[in-house]
Motif scaffolding. Structure first.
Motif, PDB file in Angstrom:
ATOM      1  N   ARG A   8     -20.897  62.430 -25.686  1.00 55.78           N
ATOM      2  CA  ARG A   8     -22.267  61.928 -25.610  1.00 55.78           C
ATOM      3  C   ARG A   8     -22.449  61.265 -24.249  1.00 55.78           C
ATOM      4  O   ARG A   8     -21.522  60.674 -23.709  1.00 55.78           O
ATOM      5  N   TRP A   9     -23.663  61.327 -23.746  1.00 56.48           N
ATOM      6  CA  TRP A   9     -23.961  60.759 -22.427  1.00 56.48           C
ATOM      7  C   TRP A   9     -25.233  59.912 -22.472  1.00 56.48           C
ATOM      8  O   TRP A   9     -25.980  59.840 -21.523  1.00 56.48           O
ATOM      9  N   ALA A  12     -25.340  57.114 -19.787  1.00 53.72           N
ATOM     10  CA  ALA A  12     -25.352  57.762 -18.468  1.00 53.72           C
ATOM     11  C   ALA A  12     -26.725  58.339 -18.163  1.00 53.72           C
ATOM     12  O   ALA A  12     -27.271  58.133 -17.073  1.00 53.72           O
ATOM     13  N   ASP A  13     -27.292  59.034 -19.131  1.00 55.15           N
ATOM     14  CA  ASP A  13     -28.601  59.658 -18.923  1.00 55.15           C
ATOM     15  C   ASP A  13     -29.711  58.614 -18.816  1.00 55.15           C
ATOM     16  O   ASP A  13     -30.633  58.756 -18.010  1.00 55.15           O
ATOM     17  N   ARG A  56     -21.622  61.492 -15.245  1.00 54.11           N
ATOM     18  CA  ARG A  56     -20.891  61.812 -16.473  1.00 54.11           C
ATOM     19  C   ARG A  56     -19.385  61.913 -16.241  1.00 54.11           C
ATOM     20  O   ARG A  56     -18.690  62.691 -16.890  1.00 54.11           O
ATOM     21  N   GLN A  88     -22.863  56.607 -26.841  1.00 50.95           N
ATOM     22  CA  GLN A  88     -22.001  57.307 -25.881  1.00 50.95           C
ATOM     23  C   GLN A  88     -20.525  57.067 -26.163  1.00 50.95           C
ATOM     24  O   GLN A  88     -19.738  58.010 -26.147  1.00 50.95           O
TER      25      GLN A  88
END
Length: 134
Positions: A8-9, A12-13, A56, A88
């Motif tokens: 999962r990001w 980050a996103d 990422r 995440q």
């Protein structure tokens, strides 16, 4: 045997998107990301760590002061930062059902893959066991 979920990001996103919205560089975000609970501690994020996060790349899960600092730097509610980090690093989705009950908060794995009926069952369970309800 259960297979490992895809990475999962969420945080980050969120960081990358918000930096774009605010026009922040990695260096500037690192400067302004200061924990309001201990402002004298200075910035808690390095430019390189922020860059790796948004690309990422593997980074360590952030501490509570780092999450508070990131919320300040990105001008977002702490809740949004905490929820993204939980998703995440721990695969936990925080579900708020403000339409039914704004006080109910669920931490659920794989919530998005559940049927609407199963989601409602979880809501009912949470409401049943809420000790603050009369």
């Amino acid at each position: 045997m259960e297979t490992a979920p895809d990475p999962r990001w969420d945080l980050a996103d969120l960081v990358r998107q918000r930096m774009g919205e605010l026009g922040l560089s990695f260096r500037k975000l690192a400067e302004v990301a200061v924990d309001p609970a201990s402002g004298s501690a200075g910035p808690l994020w390095s430019r390189g760590t922020l860059e790796n996060l948004t690309k990422r790349e593997p980074v360590k899960a952030p501490s509570a002061p780092q999450l508070r600092a990131l919320a300040v730097g990105l001008q977002l509610p702490l809740r949004a930062i905490q929820d993204a980090a939980a998703a995440q690093w721990f695969g936990v989705e925080t579900i708020y059902d403000d339409d039914v009950d704004p006080e109910t908060r669920l931490l659920v794995r794989r919530y998005q893959s559940m049927s609407p009926e199963d989601r409602r069952r979880l809501q009912i369970i949470a409401e049943t066991y809420d000790p603050s309800r009369p």
